[in-house]
Design an enzyme around this catalytic site. Structure first.
Site, short mmCIF file in Angstrom:
data_model
loop_
_atom_site.label_atom_id
_atom_site.label_comp_id
_atom_site.label_asym_id
_atom_site.label_seq_id
_atom_site.Cartn_x
_atom_site.Cartn_y
_atom_site.Cartn_z
N ASP A 192 0.66 -0.14 -4.35
CA ASP A 192 -0.09 0.22 -3.15
C ASP A 192 -1.05 -0.94 -2.84
O ASP A 192 -1.77 -1.40 -3.72
CB ASP A 192 -0.88 1.52 -3.40
CG ASP A 192 -1.50 2.06 -2.13
OD1 ASP A 192 -0.96 3.07 -1.61
OD2 ASP A 192 -2.50 1.47 -1.66
N ASN A 200 -5.63 -3.30 9.24
CA ASN A 200 -5.16 -2.54 10.40
C ASN A 200 -6.30 -2.23 11.36
O ASN A 200 -6.18 -2.39 12.57
CB ASN A 200 -4.54 -1.22 9.92
CG ASN A 200 -3.03 -1.22 10.08
OD1 ASN A 200 -2.47 -2.13 10.69
ND2 ASN A 200 -2.39 -0.22 9.53
N HIS A 205 -2.58 -2.76 14.67
CA HIS A 205 -1.33 -2.41 13.97
C HIS A 205 -0.34 -3.56 13.93
O HIS A 205 0.41 -3.71 12.97
CB HIS A 205 -0.68 -1.18 14.62
CG HIS A 205 -1.43 0.07 14.31
ND1 HIS A 205 -1.45 0.62 13.05
CD2 HIS A 205 -2.20 0.87 15.09
CE1 HIS A 205 -2.21 1.72 13.06
NE2 HIS A 205 -2.68 1.88 14.30
N ASP A 209 1.52 -4.83 10.74
CA ASP A 209 2.98 -4.93 10.59
C ASP A 209 3.38 -6.31 10.07
O ASP A 209 4.22 -6.44 9.19
CB ASP A 209 3.67 -4.66 11.93
CG ASP A 209 3.63 -3.18 12.30
OD1 ASP A 209 3.23 -2.38 11.43
OD2 ASP A 209 4.00 -2.84 13.44
N ASP A 235 1.57 1.40 3.26
CA ASP A 235 1.42 0.20 2.45
C ASP A 235 1.89 0.43 1.02
O ASP A 235 1.43 -0.20 0.09
CB ASP A 235 -0.04 -0.28 2.47
CG ASP A 235 -1.01 0.80 1.98
OD1 ASP A 235 -0.54 1.95 1.75
OD2 ASP A 235 -2.20 0.51 1.81
#
Lengths: 319, 213
Positions: A192, A200, A205, A209, A235
């Site tokens: 993680d 973010n 976003h 990405d 994530d």
């Protein structure tokens, strides 16, 4: 009786010609009168190859000779020879005819019987059919390609191109079976990213990405061909390390991952730093099925998350 | 059935015969076509039926394309030209100038349209006429021919023997076609009655004696 046979030949729905041994026309039926526009009066007694030059080609003359001197029957196809007798006023482009040449005897005299069928319509239908088959083949190929893409999409994450949860479970089940058969160890790692939410929130976003794609790429470069890297969502990433000798192997890979992520990610002129929390479970020590191995790796990961982060922990029963 | 000398003579003769056919074919399709018969066998059909002798490899179960003519008078029998289906399609495509690459996957037989059968009918007509006609000349006998019928047959193990049932002896000519740099394998099979086989062997022996003199 003779007259009746004569009348019958006139009614036949194909060209009938009888030639004598000098290749002069002895009989010319009504179908040919209509087809060529040449009447019996114009044709009887004429040399056929002179009247229709296509019939003076070598294969035709060979066939006539074969019938007269060797009693051979010959079939000449429209597919190879196209046309033998040109139809009158025909606007069709590619006239195709089949020709059958057979020997005939009557009262010690030798004759040749020619039967001509016009297959132009048939050939054009065959051409259309071939065209259609080709189109169907093309469409089938497209469907197959689309199917392949859909199959890929069904088992891969659209953003990173990595295997998704379903493919990961499948690969893990296979890896467990293999490890069981070969009495080997394998490790499952739950990864993680730390601080991804902040990226973010700060840059949007789109930046998130791009970062996930870059992380996937960096992790992919570290792995062996037999390892599996999958994106679970958000994530979170999952990894399988098959055929490891012990905890130490898994620890080495985890350290390599943390070291690789320590370098900043550069895009849009930004320098973004990320770390990761990694939990590891081992087969067969911690669990023997995929669900439990993932759960235990997840628990180990949360232990890292709840402490200092940017580290890895192995699952242990005290968690 | 054939001693080595008879086999040599017969091989030489049929190679000359198919050579004539190859010339005719080449002129017809405007391509250089070579035909050769590297191997000839004469097998009593009874032995084939009893399973005593293996059928030509070409008869492995599956689809084949076969065309046959029957011929008669003093030299009697049936002549077959047999191809595995892929090879037949390759030959047709080579002769008509179509694409030579066939679809992948042996399990799917290539598509045959009527026009393809017409081409095969003409090719087999030419070859079988040439071979049988020349046998007629050799035996100095008149031969009457029919035009070949072409069929696509699904040959199973049991069909293979029924297929050959008509003659007493089977003359097998393993034939190679070379068209536009591709090779196509086929088999010419001639089912002959006892009398025709005797005539043929007598003639071959006479040729051999003539050579010795």
């Amino acid at each position: 009786m003779f007259k009746l046979a004569y009348l019958a030949l006139d009614k036949v729905n194909q060209g009938i010609i009888i030639l004598d041994k000098d290749l002069k026309i002895f009989f010319w039926n009504a179908w040919l009168e209509q087809y060529t526009g040449k009447s019996q009066d114009e044709t009887i007694g004429q040399k056929l190859p002179q009247l229709f030059p296509d019939l003076s080609r070598k294969p035709c003359l060979d066939a006539f000779q074969g019938a007269l001197f060797h009693q051979q029957s010959r079939f000449l196809s429209g597919a190879l020879h196209h046309c033998f007798i040109a139809p009158a006023g025909d606007i069709r482009k590619d006239v195709r005819q089949n020709l059958l040449v057979e020997p005939l005897y009557c009262d010690d005299e030798e004759y040749i019987l020619l039967q001509i069928s016009d297959l132009t319509g048939h050939y054009s239908r065959v051409k259309q059919l071939k065209h259609m088959i080709k189109e169907i083949d093309n469409e089938y190929e497209q469907v197959r390609a689309a199917e392949k893409i859909n199959r890929f999409k069904a088992f891969h994450d659209a953003l990173t191109g990595l295997p998704n949860r379903y493919l990961f479970y499948d690969r893990l089940d296979n890896a467990i079976s293999m490890a069981q058969r070969n009495k080997e160890m394998l490790a499952v790692a739950f990864l993680d990213l730390d601080g991804f939410k902040e990226v973010n929130d700060s840059y949007g976003h789109e930046a998130g990405d791009l970062l996930l794609q870059a992380v996937a790429e960096r992790l992919r470069e570290l792995l062996r061909e037999s390892d599996t890297l999958a994106r679970l969502g958000g994530d979170e990433f999952l990894l399988i390390f098959p055929q490891i000798k012990g905890e130490a192997d898994a620890a080495t890979i985890a350290e390599k991952i943390l070291a690789a992520l320590a370098y900043p990610f550069m895009f849009w002129g930004l320098e973004i730093y990320l770390t990761a929390s990694i939990g590891i479970s081992l087969y067969p020590k911690d669990a023997k099925d995929s669900r439990n191995l993932i759960n235990k790796a997840d628990l180990a990961m949360y232990q890292v998350k709840n402490s200092e982060k940017n580290d890895y922990h192995f699952y242990n029963s005290s968690i | 059935m054939l001693n080595p000398l008879q086999k040599d003579v017969l091989t030489e003769l049929v190679n000359v015969y198919v050579g004539y056919a190859a010339n005719l074919l080449s002129e017809m399709v405007g391509l250089r076509i070579l035909l050769s018969v590297p191997r000839v066998e004469l097998i009593p059909e009874a032995e084939m039926e009893q399973g005593g002798l293996p059928l030509p490899e070409i008869f492995s179960p599956g689809h084949i394309v076969s065309s046959y003519i029957s011929f008669g008078q003093d030299f009697r029998g049936k002549a077959f030209l047999v191809f595995p289906v892929q090879q037949a399609k390759l030959l047709v495509n080579a002769c008509t100038g179509e694409q030579l690459l066939l679809e992948e996957g042996d399990a799917v037989p290539p598509r045959f349209l009527d026009t393809d059968f017409d081409v095969l009918k003409e090719i087999s007509n030419l070859i079988l006429n040439a071979v049988i006609g020349e046998f007629g000349n050799l035996l100095e006998t008149r031969v009457v021919f029919t035009v070949p019928e072409v069929e696509l047959i699904d040959v199973t193990e049991s069909d293979q023997r029924l297929f050959l049932k008509d003659g007493v002896y089977i003359l097998i000519l393993h034939t190679t076609f070379t068209v536009a740099e591709i090779q196509v394998q086929g088999v010419i099979m001639i089912a002959l009655n006892l009398n025709s086989v005797s005539c043929l062997l007598q003639k071959i022996d006479a040729l051999l004696e003539g050579q010795d003199v």
